[in-house]
Motif scaffolding. Structure first.
Motif, PDB file in Angstrom:
ATOM      1  N   THR A  70       1.258   6.378  -1.787  1.00 45.20           N
ATOM      2  CA  THR A  70       1.803   5.033  -1.995  1.00 45.20           C
ATOM      3  C   THR A  70       2.196   4.398  -0.676  1.00 45.20           C
ATOM      4  N   ALA A  71       2.866   5.147   0.171  1.00 44.05           N
ATOM      5  CA  ALA A  71       3.296   4.626   1.464  1.00 44.05           C
ATOM      6  C   ALA A  71       2.109   4.276   2.342  1.00 44.05           C
ATOM      7  N   THR A  72       1.097   5.117   2.331  1.00 45.43           N
ATOM      8  CA  THR A  72      -0.091   4.853   3.152  1.00 45.43           C
ATOM      9  C   THR A  72      -0.798   3.595   2.689  1.00 45.43           C
ATOM     10  N   ARG A  73      -0.959   3.448   1.367  1.00 44.38           N
ATOM     11  CA  ARG A  73      -1.595   2.223   0.852  1.00 44.38           C
ATOM     12  C   ARG A  73      -0.780   0.987   1.216  1.00 44.38           C
ATOM     13  N   ALA A  74       0.548   1.080   1.087  1.00 43.72           N
ATOM     14  CA  ALA A  74       1.404  -0.065   1.410  1.00 43.72           C
ATOM     15  C   ALA A  74       1.313  -0.404   2.895  1.00 43.72           C
ATOM     16  N   LEU A  75       1.297   0.595   3.744  1.00 39.50           N
ATOM     17  CA  LEU A  75       1.238   0.341   5.180  1.00 39.50           C
ATOM     18  C   LEU A  75      -0.127  -0.182   5.615  1.00 39.50           C
ATOM     19  N   VAL A  76      -1.176   0.225   4.930  1.00 37.92           N
ATOM     20  CA  VAL A  76      -2.507  -0.293   5.260  1.00 37.92           C
ATOM     21  C   VAL A  76      -2.592  -1.761   4.883  1.00 37.92           C
ATOM     22  N   ASN A  77      -2.034  -2.120   3.733  1.00 37.77           N
ATOM     23  CA  ASN A  77      -2.082  -3.514   3.284  1.00 37.77           C
ATOM     24  C   ASN A  77      -1.077  -4.390   4.013  1.00 37.77           C
TER      25      ASN A  77
END
Length: 115
Positions: A70-77
């Motif tokens: 979740t954190a990785t997806r949020a940081l990528v976006n």
């Protein structure tokens, strides 16, 4: 292939995931030791406290992977995104408390034997 871009060269989410996994593994060892030594004083109590604590450790371990994704997806976006949550922290605190209770039972029972 994926269109994920590197949002941070420091890999903080990966390091955090590894730290949480190490914490969960150490807690699992602590629970196993608590069950082993707690069983000397009161086997039923050690198992009744230890097995749910072990289940919480496994759940916290799984939650860390979910939180990492979740954190990785949020940081990528959005590089400035914040990911809320505290379930793993709560589980770790509960497990640490259970280990302390089992250790206390062990110490009290051992003291009663030698008194």
């Amino acid at each position: 292939m994926s269109d994920l871009r590197v949002f941070d060269a420091g890999l903080q989410p990966e390091r955090t995931l590894l730290a949480w996994r190490r914490t969960c593994l150490v807690l699992a060892l602590g629970v196993a030791a608590s069950i082993r030594f707690g069983a000397v004083g009161d086997p039923l109590l050690a198992i009744l406290l230890g097995l749910p604590a072990l289940a919480l450790v496994v759940a916290a371990y799984a939650l860390t992977s979910v939180r990492y994704r979740t954190a990785t997806r949020a940081l990528v976006n959005d590089p400035h995104a914040a990911v809320a949550g505290g379930k793993a922290i709560t589980m770790v605190a509960v497990v640490a408390f259970v280990i302390a209770v089992v250790a206390l039972v062990f110490v009290v029972n051992r003291s009663a034997v030698f008194a």
